[in-house]
Design a protein around this motif. Structure first.
Motif, short mmCIF file in Angstrom:
data_model
loop_
_atom_site.label_atom_id
_atom_site.label_comp_id
_atom_site.label_asym_id
_atom_site.label_seq_id
_atom_site.Cartn_x
_atom_site.Cartn_y
_atom_site.Cartn_z
N CYS A 127 45.75 36.03 57.09
CA CYS A 127 44.65 36.15 58.06
C CYS A 127 43.33 35.71 57.45
CB CYS A 127 44.56 37.62 58.49
SG CYS A 127 43.01 38.01 59.26
N ASP A 128 42.57 34.94 58.22
CA ASP A 128 41.22 34.56 57.80
C ASP A 128 40.48 34.08 59.05
OD1 ASP A 128 40.05 33.56 54.70
OD2 ASP A 128 38.92 33.11 56.54
N ASN B 152 38.13 32.11 59.06
CA ASN B 152 37.68 30.73 58.83
C ASN B 152 38.88 29.76 58.87
OD1 ASN B 152 36.72 28.32 57.87
ND2 ASN B 152 35.68 29.20 56.07
N HIS C 138 34.79 43.98 36.09
CA HIS C 138 35.98 43.78 35.25
C HIS C 138 35.80 44.43 33.88
CE1 HIS C 138 38.55 41.29 37.65
NE2 HIS C 138 37.63 40.37 37.85
N TYR D 74 39.92 47.31 55.60
CA TYR D 74 41.28 46.77 55.65
C TYR D 74 42.27 47.62 54.86
CZ TYR D 74 39.52 42.47 57.81
OH TYR D 74 38.95 41.56 58.65
N GLU E 268 41.55 43.36 46.22
CA GLU E 268 40.75 42.64 45.22
C GLU E 268 39.55 43.49 44.77
OE1 GLU E 268 40.48 40.58 43.08
OE2 GLU E 268 42.22 39.35 43.44
N ALA F 38 34.07 41.58 49.53
CA ALA F 38 33.94 43.04 49.33
C ALA F 38 33.61 43.88 50.58
CB ALA F 38 32.90 43.30 48.24
N PRO G 45 35.48 43.68 43.93
CA PRO G 45 35.20 45.08 43.67
C PRO G 45 35.85 45.94 44.76
CG PRO G 45 33.25 44.01 44.61
CD PRO G 45 34.27 42.95 44.41
N SER H 209 39.92 39.46 50.99
CA SER H 209 38.68 39.03 51.64
C SER H 209 37.53 39.42 50.71
CB SER H 209 38.56 39.71 53.01
OG SER H 209 38.74 41.11 52.86
N ARG I 207 39.63 31.36 47.78
CA ARG I 207 40.13 30.96 46.46
C ARG I 207 41.16 31.97 45.93
NH1 ARG I 207 38.02 31.14 40.91
NH2 ARG I 207 36.75 32.88 41.58
N MET I 208 40.81 33.27 45.96
CA MET I 208 41.75 34.27 45.42
C MET I 208 42.92 34.50 46.37
SD MET I 208 41.31 35.09 42.46
CE MET I 208 42.31 36.46 41.95
N ALA J 205 41.97 34.11 52.95
CA ALA J 205 42.70 32.97 52.35
C ALA J 205 41.73 32.06 51.61
CB ALA J 205 43.47 32.21 53.43
N1 LIG Z 1 40.41 39.60 40.21
C1 LIG Z 1 39.71 38.51 39.92
O1 LIG Z 1 39.70 38.01 38.80
C2 LIG Z 1 38.92 37.83 40.99
C3 LIG Z 1 38.49 36.51 40.82
C4 LIG Z 1 37.78 35.93 41.86
C5 LIG Z 1 37.49 36.66 43.01
N2 LIG Z 1 37.89 37.95 43.11
C6 LIG Z 1 37.59 38.75 44.31
O2 LIG Z 1 38.40 38.29 45.38
C7 LIG Z 1 37.68 38.43 46.62
C8 LIG Z 1 37.67 37.06 47.31
O3 LIG Z 1 36.99 36.14 46.48
P1 LIG Z 1 37.18 34.57 46.64
O4 LIG Z 1 36.73 33.95 45.37
O5 LIG Z 1 38.54 34.27 47.16
O6 LIG Z 1 36.08 34.27 47.77
P2 LIG Z 1 36.07 33.08 48.82
O7 LIG Z 1 34.69 33.06 49.38
O8 LIG Z 1 36.66 31.85 48.21
O9 LIG Z 1 37.11 33.54 49.95
C9 LIG Z 1 36.91 34.68 50.75
C10 LIG Z 1 37.72 34.46 52.02
O10 LIG Z 1 37.69 35.68 52.76
C11 LIG Z 1 37.48 35.35 54.12
N3 LIG Z 1 36.91 36.50 54.79
C12 LIG Z 1 35.62 36.93 54.76
N4 LIG Z 1 35.49 38.03 55.54
C13 LIG Z 1 36.73 38.28 56.05
C14 LIG Z 1 37.23 39.28 56.91
N5 LIG Z 1 36.44 40.24 57.42
N6 LIG Z 1 38.55 39.25 57.22
C15 LIG Z 1 39.38 38.30 56.70
N7 LIG Z 1 38.95 37.32 55.89
C16 LIG Z 1 37.64 37.32 55.56
C17 LIG Z 1 36.54 34.15 54.08
O11 LIG Z 1 36.58 33.41 55.31
C18 LIG Z 1 37.11 33.36 52.92
O12 LIG Z 1 38.12 32.45 53.33
C19 LIG Z 1 36.30 38.94 46.25
O13 LIG Z 1 36.25 40.32 46.46
C20 LIG Z 1 36.15 38.60 44.78
O14 LIG Z 1 35.30 39.48 44.09
C21 LIG Z 1 38.62 38.53 42.14
#
Ligand SMILES: NC(=O)c1ccc[n+]([C@@H]2O[C@H](COP(=O)([O-])OP(=O)(O)OC[C@H]3O[C@@H](n4cnc5c(N)ncnc54)[C@H](O)[C@@H]3O)[C@@H](O)[C@H]2O)c1
Length: 267
Positions: A30-31, A33, A163, A79, A94, A73, A96, A71, A10-11, A8
């Motif tokens: 689920c998260d 954090n 991308h 998962y 998501e 990578a 990669p 979550s 940013r993405m 949960a």
């Molecule tokens: N498609 C796109 O344009 C795009 C843009 C940004 C990010 N992303 C991808 O989205 C994914 C998440 O990026 P983000 O920016 O949200 O990162 P982020 O750091 O803001 O959030 C990641 C979340 O995942 C949680 N997390 C970490 N390990 C976990 C686990 N084992 N189980 C459950 N939750 C877990 C963390 O606590 C955190 O809340 C990454 O793989 C990133 O590359 C894709």
């Protein structure tokens, strides 16, 4: 459809919003954090009864049809495979996709074995800056696509480079057969934490028919995202930050002259 979102951040929170906007039934988020879950509650109104800390427990308790893996990578493969094994019909993972080709193969195999549809969130093929570019490069006036060159600031081979590899697959309809890359020696500071390693650098990819993709994202480059597409009769340049696109093509009567006549009158 019963839907859960894993991660949960940013993405993940954007996915939660999309799940709601699409009218899917959100049955769990689920998260590990608690701060991320608190933000999902505050921003998307996800009630505490839908909060989970453990993804497998969530999937067992909620039997989701759709699983969004958002979550970071290192957990994408685990998962995705868990979701397929738990009976999910659809997994949206998501980028990669994984952290190795072995992981990616395992994800594909496991989803196939359980009849689960797997999508990786490479949204570029749905974005106008590429769909419009593809229409132009596919046109008779442009003559098809020969090469794509990306010159950009230091945005990370893994973080943003993935991308662009996918964009190149979309633009050409082909897969890479050869890759050469030069990585900068120093890892990038990663916004998601010190445990993640990414690199700047330069790269060349070719396809079976000889189409080329170049990316120059050196650690000493500090601005912009510019893409140039070149074909037999034309050249198209997109400044992706400014949202500007410009293109030229040879005047029709000069199209059949050899490519060495690169300075012919153009539109
Ligand atoms: N498609 C796109 O344009 C795009 C843009 C940004 C990010 N992303 C991808 O989205 C994914 C998440 O990026 P983000 O920016 O949200 O990162 P982020 O750091 O803001 O959030 C990641 C979340 O995942 C949680 N997390 C970490 N390990 C976990 C686990 N084992 N189980 C459950 N939750 C877990 C963390 O606590 C955190 O809340 C990454 O793989 C990133 O590359 C894709």
């Amino acid at each position: 459809m019963r839907t859960v979102v894993i991660g949960a951040g940013r993405m993940g929170r954007r996915h939660i919003q999309v799940v709601k906007d699409l009218g899917l039934e959100l049955v769990g988020v689920c998260d590990p954090n608690p701060e991320s879950l608190a933000l999902a509650e505050k921003e998307q109104g996800v009630p505490a009864k839908l909060h989970f800390r453990d993804a497998n427990r969530m999937m067992t308790m909620t039997s989701p049809e759709v699983v969004v893996v958002a979550s970071t990578a290192p957990s994408h493969c685990e998962y995705t495979c868990d979701a397929a094994e738990a009976g999910a019909q659809v997994v949206l993972c998501e980028k990669p996709m994984g952290v190795s080709l072995t992981e990616c193969d395992l994800m594909i195999e496991t989803c196939r074995a359980h009849d689960t549809k797997l999508a990786v969130n490479h949204q570029m093929r749905f974005m106008e800056q590429y769909t419009a570019a593809k229409e132009i490069t596919d046109s008779a006036a442009f003559g098809g696509l020969s090469s794509v060159s990306v010159v950009a600031g230091n945005f990370g081979m893994s973080m943003n480079g993935t991308h662009y590899f996918e964009m190149f697959r979309y633009m050409t309809g082909e897969v890479p057969v050869e890759v050469q890359a030069w990585f900068s020696p120093e890892p990038l500071t990663n916004p998601r934490g010190a445990q993640f390693s990414d690199r700047a650098g330069s790269l060349r990819v070719t396809t079976a028919s000889g189409k080329r993709f170049y990316m120059e994202i050196g650690p000493d480059q500090g601005h912009g995202m510019q893409v140039t597409y070149a074909g037999p009769y034309g050249r198209l340049t997109v400044d992706e930050l400014a949202g500007k696109m410009s293109w030229v093509v040879r005047e029709e009567q000069y199209r059949e002259l050899p490519t060495t006549r690169y300075g012919m009158p153009y539109i």
